[in-house]
Scaffold this motif. Structure first.
Motif: not given
Length: 283
Positions: A191-198, A268-280
């Motif tokens: 859900a929080f991914s670049d694909r979902a943001v697009r 907001i999802f883009r910001h969440g995707a960035a946080i998720e990528a940083e966490r991984r």
């Protein structure tokens, strides 16, 4: 000491089982949500495919009509299923509501609607009716569609009507297919991914485009703009072509705001995707 040790051990065991049960419940809840996303995605896919098929069918029938092969309205029968394709134009009828009227004057030429509101169930026995309720109708505007029959061959109004219908169905199909891709990403746990943001940005952009283009199509593809004229005569009130609110006056501000809100959610999802990528990366 042993009693305290037993209690502590019991607390630890109880805490362990509670955490395990909580994890199982959360896992089951997550699976249910993903299943719901997957089902919703398939529904959106089927609906989008049907809208795309309707757009293609409308375009094909329109081409056949403009080349003189068929005339509107067109009846389509496929086995037990039947469909009807027609072209129409918006019309309106507006007039004041009579404040008094003689019920014996059946052929009155007054250009008002005989519509009376009374405070009780009894309308009275008077020949002369009056508006006597605490709320009184003053004006009525009726809007609808008048179906058009074509003679075959080129017609700018038919071409504009078909093009508007095809564009509307294509945009709706695009929205549904983007929704399908968004729900598929959510079902895959992205859900929080670049694909979902697009996909969210695409939905927001299409909603904004529709809010801007729809009134433009309604205005510039209207009968008046295409050079047609009309007349109505006899006892009023008369049907008149339903004109658009003009352009850009007819832009749906609510729909425009909805598109902007979807774009904001995409950020907001883009910001969440960035946080998720940083966490991984951290893990």
């Amino acid at each position: 000491m042993s009693g305290r040790s037993d209690i502590s051990f019991y607390d630890i065991v109880l805490s362990f089982f509670n955490k395990s049960a909580s994890k199982d419940a959360m896992r089951g809840h997550g699976m249910m949500i993903r299943r719901a996303f997957r089902i919703g995605g398939w529904v959106a896919l089927v609906a989008g495919a049907l809208m795309a098929a309707a757009a293609v069918t409308t375009a094909v029938i329109g081409v056949l009509a403009l080349t003189g092969k068929v005339t509107y309205p067109v009846e389509i029968d496929v086995g037990p299923f039947s469909a009807r394709s027609a072209v129409s134009m918006p019309v309106g009828l507006g007039a004041d509501v009579c404040q008094t009227a003689d019920i014996t004057a059946q052929n009155s030429s007054r250009d008002c609607f005989r519509f009376f509101v009374h405070e009780d169930a009894e309308s009275g026995q008077e020949v002369l009716r009056r508006q006597d309720a605490d709320v009184r109708p003053t004006h009525a505007t009726l809007r609808g569609e008048v179906e058009l029959a074509t003679t075959g061959g080129w017609s700018p109004l038919v071409a504009a009507t078909v093009a508007r219908s095809v564009i509307g169905l294509a945009v709706l199909s695009g929205l549904l297919l983007l929704l399908w891709r968004l729900l598929a990403a959510a079902a895959a746990g992205e859900a929080f991914s670049d694909r979902a943001v697009r996909h969210l940005r695409g939905i927001g952009g299409l909603v904004i485009a529709v809010s801007v283009l729809e009134p433009a199509l309604d205005h510039f593809a209207s009968a008046g703009q295409l050079g047609y004229s009309w007349e109505a005569f006899g006892i009023a009130p008369h049907l008149l072509p339903g004109g658009s609110a003009g352009y850009p006056g007819g832009v749906n501000l609510g729909q425009l705001a909805l598109g902007g809100l979807i774009l904001l959610v995409a950020e907001i999802f883009r910001h969440g995707a960035a946080i998720e990528a940083e966490r991984r990366l951290t893990v």
